[in-house]
Design a protein around this motif. Structure first.
Motif, PDB file in Angstrom:
ATOM      1  N   ARG A 138       0.776  -1.265  -0.038  1.00 42.77           N
ATOM      2  CA  ARG A 138       0.116  -0.108   0.051  1.00 42.77           C
ATOM      3  C   ARG A 138       1.009   1.174   0.059  1.00 42.77           C
ATOM      4  NH1 ARG A 138      -5.394  -0.535   0.503  1.00 42.77           N
ATOM      5  NH2 ARG A 138      -6.103  -2.587   1.201  1.00 42.77           N
ATOM      6  N   GLN A 139       2.010   1.205   0.507  1.00 48.09           N
ATOM      7  CA  GLN A 139       2.867   2.365   0.504  1.00 48.09           C
ATOM      8  C   GLN A 139       3.445   2.683  -0.694  1.00 48.09           C
ATOM      9  OE1 GLN A 139       5.166   0.716   4.090  1.00 48.09           O
ATOM     10  NE2 GLN A 139       5.640   2.740   4.305  1.00 48.09           N
ATOM     11  N   LEU A 140       3.387   1.708  -1.810  1.00 48.65           N
ATOM     12  CA  LEU A 140       3.924   1.908  -3.128  1.00 48.65           C
ATOM     13  C   LEU A 140       2.928   2.846  -3.883  1.00 48.65           C
ATOM     14  CD1 LEU A 140       5.167  -1.682  -3.837  1.00 48.65           C
ATOM     15  CD2 LEU A 140       6.495   0.282  -2.983  1.00 48.65           C
ATOM     16  N   GLY A 141       1.655   3.160  -3.380  1.00 46.99           N
ATOM     17  CA  GLY A 141       1.015   4.104  -4.181  1.00 46.99           C
ATOM     18  C   GLY A 141       0.047   3.283  -5.119  1.00 46.99           C
ATOM     19  N   MET A 142      -0.179   1.925  -4.907  1.00 45.55           N
ATOM     20  CA  MET A 142      -0.970   1.004  -5.742  1.00 45.55           C
ATOM     21  C   MET A 142      -2.347   1.463  -5.619  1.00 45.55           C
ATOM     22  SD  MET A 142       0.234  -2.830  -5.668  1.00 45.55           S
ATOM     23  CE  MET A 142       2.009  -3.298  -6.393  1.00 45.55           C
ATOM     24  N   PRO A 143      -3.157   1.754  -6.703  1.00 44.57           N
ATOM     25  CA  PRO A 143      -4.508   2.078  -6.618  1.00 44.57           C
ATOM     26  C   PRO A 143      -5.264   0.658  -6.187  1.00 44.57           C
ATOM     27  CG  PRO A 143      -3.996   1.629  -8.995  1.00 44.57           C
ATOM     28  CD  PRO A 143      -2.509   1.797  -8.132  1.00 44.57           C
ATOM     29  N   GLU A 144      -6.538   0.902  -5.753  1.00 47.01           N
ATOM     30  CA  GLU A 144      -7.260  -0.413  -5.405  1.00 47.01           C
ATOM     31  C   GLU A 144      -7.619  -1.419  -6.405  1.00 47.01           C
ATOM     32  OE1 GLU A 144      -8.389  -2.909  -2.768  1.00 47.01           O
ATOM     33  OE2 GLU A 144      -7.761  -0.828  -2.168  1.00 47.01           O
ATOM     34  N   HIS A 145      -7.775  -0.849  -7.484  1.00 47.70           N
ATOM     35  CA  HIS A 145      -7.926  -1.939  -8.925  1.00 47.70           C
ATOM     36  C   HIS A 145      -6.675  -2.666  -8.739  1.00 47.70           C
ATOM     37  CE1 HIS A 145      -6.324   1.497 -11.326  1.00 47.70           C
ATOM     38  NE2 HIS A 145      -5.784   0.728 -11.667  1.00 47.70           N
ATOM     39  N   VAL A 146      -5.458  -2.336  -8.573  1.00 54.52           N
ATOM     40  CA  VAL A 146      -4.260  -3.073  -8.564  1.00 54.52           C
ATOM     41  C   VAL A 146      -4.026  -3.785  -7.311  1.00 54.52           C
ATOM     42  CG1 VAL A 146      -1.863  -2.977  -9.072  1.00 54.52           C
ATOM     43  CG2 VAL A 146      -3.341  -1.690 -10.469  1.00 54.52           C
ATOM     44  N   HIS A 147      -4.100  -3.181  -6.175  1.00 54.66           N
ATOM     45  CA  HIS A 147      -3.858  -3.625  -5.016  1.00 54.66           C
ATOM     46  C   HIS A 147      -4.682  -5.018  -4.523  1.00 54.66           C
ATOM     47  CE1 HIS A 147      -4.281  -4.034  -0.649  1.00 54.66           C
ATOM     48  NE2 HIS A 147      -2.874  -3.802  -0.416  1.00 54.66           N
ATOM     49  N   GLY A 148      -5.919  -4.997  -4.819  1.00 52.26           N
ATOM     50  CA  GLY A 148      -6.545  -6.141  -4.446  1.00 52.26           C
ATOM     51  C   GLY A 148      -6.116  -7.532  -5.279  1.00 52.26           C
ATOM     52  N   PRO A 149      -6.354  -7.407  -6.546  1.00 52.79           N
ATOM     53  CA  PRO A 149      -5.925  -8.409  -7.535  1.00 52.79           C
ATOM     54  C   PRO A 149      -4.169  -8.925  -6.951  1.00 52.79           C
ATOM     55  CG  PRO A 149      -7.170  -7.143  -8.826  1.00 52.79           C
ATOM     56  CD  PRO A 149      -6.848  -6.473  -7.376  1.00 52.79           C
ATOM     57  N   TRP A 150      -3.570  -7.809  -6.856  1.00 54.97           N
ATOM     58  CA  TRP A 150      -2.016  -8.107  -6.760  1.00 54.97           C
ATOM     59  C   TRP A 150      -1.795  -8.962  -5.464  1.00 54.97           C
ATOM     60  CZ3 TRP A 150       2.670  -8.384  -9.009  1.00 54.97           C
ATOM     61  CH2 TRP A 150       3.592  -8.209  -8.158  1.00 54.97           C
ATOM     62  N   SER A 151      -2.393  -8.597  -4.485  1.00 55.91           N
ATOM     63  CA  SER A 151      -2.376  -9.159  -3.234  1.00 55.91           C
ATOM     64  C   SER A 151      -2.586 -10.719  -3.104  1.00 55.91           C
ATOM     65  CB  SER A 151      -3.149  -8.351  -1.956  1.00 55.91           C
ATOM     66  OG  SER A 151      -2.746  -7.244  -1.973  1.00 55.91           O
ATOM     67  N   LYS A 152      -3.800 -11.086  -4.062  1.00 58.88           N
ATOM     68  CA  LYS A 152      -4.118 -12.443  -4.336  1.00 58.88           C
ATOM     69  C   LYS A 152      -3.202 -13.144  -5.055  1.00 58.88           C
ATOM     70  CE  LYS A 152      -9.255 -11.412  -3.995  1.00 58.88           C
ATOM     71  NZ  LYS A 152     -10.468 -11.407  -5.067  1.00 58.88           N
ATOM     72  N   LEU A 153      -2.664 -12.532  -5.896  1.00 58.78           N
ATOM     73  CA  LEU A 153      -1.554 -13.178  -6.789  1.00 58.78           C
ATOM     74  C   LEU A 153      -0.422 -13.525  -5.745  1.00 58.78           C
ATOM     75  CD1 LEU A 153      -1.246 -11.329 -10.045  1.00 58.78           C
ATOM     76  CD2 LEU A 153      -2.099 -13.534  -9.688  1.00 58.78           C
ATOM     77  N   VAL A 154       0.182 -12.813  -4.927  1.00 60.79           N
ATOM     78  CA  VAL A 154       1.375 -12.932  -4.141  1.00 60.79           C
ATOM     79  C   VAL A 154       1.217 -13.943  -3.082  1.00 60.79           C
ATOM     80  CG1 VAL A 154       2.420 -10.673  -4.831  1.00 60.79           C
ATOM     81  CG2 VAL A 154       1.056 -11.007  -2.647  1.00 60.79           C
ATOM     82  N   ARG A 155      -0.006 -14.085  -2.768  1.00 61.74           N
ATOM     83  CA  ARG A 155      -0.342 -15.188  -1.776  1.00 61.74           C
ATOM     84  C   ARG A 155      -0.655 -16.461  -2.533  1.00 61.74           C
ATOM     85  NH1 ARG A 155      -3.657 -10.844   0.687  1.00 61.74           N
ATOM     86  NH2 ARG A 155      -5.498 -11.941  -0.194  1.00 61.74           N
ATOM     87  N   GLN A 156      -0.909 -16.725  -3.580  1.00 63.33           N
ATOM     88  CA  GLN A 156      -1.105 -17.794  -4.097  1.00 63.33           C
ATOM     89  C   GLN A 156       0.301 -18.679  -4.046  1.00 63.33           C
ATOM     90  OE1 GLN A 156      -2.538 -17.893  -8.195  1.00 63.33           O
ATOM     91  NE2 GLN A 156      -4.149 -16.514  -7.323  1.00 63.33           N
TER      92      GLN A 156
END
Length: 583
Positions: free
Chosen positions: A313-331
């Motif tokens: 979140r500190q990187l400035g990711m917008p929500e439309h990127v942050h949500g799917p990205w968080s799911k990807l890195v946890r797989q």
């Protein structure tokens, strides 16, 4: 002052034998006496000092450090100043009180009058050192109590003010400066350095100023008439100072000595590294020396080892990127890629992703060139092409180390990509970067490397493309009526452009070094490999077709994200157009 014998404490009634400092905490700060029992036992011995008592109070979390200092001030009947930002910075102070002496005793002068010298102190109970300062200034010493951090900040500011400017240092260096000889020393804090040799002070000053500006690179550029010192800050190079041509070889030789390079070799490129300390801050420096027609050019890459890992979140990711990205890195299992040019923050994004993975429950291994963040709990390997340790060879060996998560600094060739694909197929999670212009182009690059499209679609989970744009300086931000041509240049539809009323720019101020920008933020697009993309890859790996399918599935392009930042007044249209010109 003597410590009194401890007496068993009655929580209801503070005993009369409480140490005077503890008595102040009970009477003035309303601390329950039973909470001070452990600290009272520490001072029961005759050898315990007031400093040890304070440390015990803070260690036991009975009181905060600033409360301890405030109570100490009351004990000695002194003023307590928690902030010293407005303290006098007399040049005589830094010249008369050595930095090491001030840090050792944690005090520093804050005001000088005809009769008195006012000193900010952390520990008033050190008369010998204070008497030394009194004799030095021929004044009566008056004390105020402050906090450790406030005094340390004051010392560092005083040293900064006392630093000789580069042109003043140059006056002490003659044209025969190449006759200097140096030994190879262990790293020392530049704020503590008092080198007699002007060239060392000059280089220390350059590195200190670069660290203050949070520069990523320092360039020592040679020309026929002068030597330019340039800093790269927020991705942009600017000239910090210029030096006489006569100092070029002496300065480059000093950089070589510092980084363990051969000062007798002037015709071949050389690479080295060193570690410096500035106010206790570790900075790893990667040095590159390149011969040119005007002499040797040096570039120093500064890697700040105390930099905390970012949260995504500190990187400035917008929500439309942050949500799917968080799911990807946890797989678990599969490949996650980050694409972009050099200096676009790819490694920082990958480390932010790794930061969300429990390193205690997972074996996290990284292969990098170079290792930029040294993180406890990670197994980090640095490639060394001279010894044959390439990304591919290191990755092949890492797979025999029972890894759960692997970060590969870059997929440079087919061999590395093939091994990463094999690792993903066997259940490992692989993070890596690719130098491409867009998320869709990353898929095309893998196919062009010789990876079968069906392997790409079955192992790559997603691709994050990113750029860094400079943020408008908040101290000089101006609001201007929107130029109707700007939205059109950004590709905004006429209907949307009609809603634009204001744009923002930085006028330039001392805070941003007259650039109008300060700091950077990411511009992102995230391509998730879903069924729609997999169907496209069965027939074509063309970047345009992959991109169209991704946008149809909801992907927001980097240009579109940049437009959102422009409308919000975070960055300027010029920054977005430059960063996303490929679109």
């Amino acid at each position: 002052m003597t410590d009194t014998q401890a007496i068993p404490l009655d929580p209801a009634q503070p005993p009369p034998a409480l140490h005077p400092l503890l008595r102040i905490l009970v009477d003035d700060f309303r601390l329950p006496a039973d909470r001070l029992a452990a600290a009272q036992r520490v001072v029961a011995s005759a050898s315990a000092s007031l400093t040890e008592l304070k440390q015990e109070l803070v260690k036991q979390k009975v009181i905060a450090p600033d409360v301890a200092q405030q109570a100490l001030a009351r004990l000695f009947g002194l003023e307590f100043r928690p902030h010293l930002d407005n303290a006098e910075l007399n040049p005589e102070f830094a010249g008369a009180v050595p930095i090491r002496f001030a840090k050792k005793h944690m005090f520093f002068p804050i005001q000088l009058t005809a009769e008195d010298l006012w000193m900010a102190v952390e520990h008033p109970e050190q008369p010998d050192a204070l008497h030394d300062v009194a004799r030095k200034f021929q004044r009566r010493v008056r004390l105020v109590v402050s906090t450790h951090q406030a005094i340390l900040n004051l010392i560092n500011r005083a040293y900064d003010r006392a630093q000789a400017a580069a042109d003043q240092v140059m006056d002490q260096i003659d044209g025969a400066g190449e006759s200097y000889t140096w030994g190879i020393e262990e790293p020392e804090d530049l704020l503590d350095a008092h080198d007699e040799e002007p060239i060392k002070r000059l280089l220390n000053n350059v590195l200190y100023q670069a660290a203050r500006a949070t520069a990523s690179d320092v360039h020592v550029d040679a020309s026929p008439a002068e030597v330019a010192i340039r800093f790269r800050v927020d991705g942009e190079l600017h000239t910090a100072t210029t030096l006489p041509k006569s100092i070029q070889r002496t300065l480059v030789n000093r950089i070589k000595i510092m980084s363990r390079l051969d000062i007798s070799q002037h015709g071949l490129p050389q690479d080295g590294r060193t570690l410096i300390l500035i106010a206790g801050r570790k900075i790893d420096i990667r040095v590159s020396i390149m011969p040119t027609i005007h002499g040797e050019k040096a570039v120093m890459r500064l890697l700040y080892q105390d930099q905390d890992l970012f949260d995504v979140r500190q990187l400035g990711m917008p929500e439309h990127v942050h949500g799917p990205w968080s799911k990807l890195v946890r797989q678990s299992g599969g490949i996650v890629l980050v694409s972009g040019p050099t200096g676009s923050g790819k490694t920082t994004t990958l480390y932010a992703a790794l930061n969300g993975i429990d390193s205690r429950a997972n074996n996290i291994m990284t292969i990098e060139d170079p290792v930029e963040y040294k993180i406890s709990g990670y197994v980090q390997t640095e490639v060394n092409a001279k010894l044959g340790l390439t990304f591919a060879n290191a990755l092949r060996s890492v797979l025999r180390q029972d890894p759960d998560v692997i970060m590969v600094g870059e997929m440079r060739d087919r061999e590395t990509a093939v091994i990463a694909i094999q690792a993903a197929l066997t259940g490992h999670t692989v993070f890596s970067t690719v130098h491409t212009n867009s998320a869709a182009a990353t898929i095309t690059r893998l196919v062009d490397m010789g990876i079968e499209p069906y392997l790409v679609s079955s192992t790559v989970m997603g691709v994050l493309a990113q750029r860094l744009v400079r943020k408008i300086c908040v101290d000089c931000k101006q609001q201007l009526p929107a130029d109707p041509e700007v939205p059109a240049e950004l590709g905004v539809s006429p209907e949307e452009a009609a809603t634009w009323q204001w744009l923002y720019k930085g006028a330039g101020c001392t805070t941003c070094n007259q650039t109008g920008y300060r700091g950077r933020i990411g511009v992102y697009e995230l391509l998730v490999i879903d069924d729609r993309i997999k169907k496209v890859l069965l027939h074509s790996s063309e970047a345009n077709q992959v991109r169209e399918a991704a946008i149809a599935g909801g992907m927001v392009s980097m240009r579109r994200h940049g437009i959102q930042l422009v409308k919000a007044g975070i960055t300027s249209p010029d920054e977005v157009m430059q960063a996303t010109r490929d679109e």
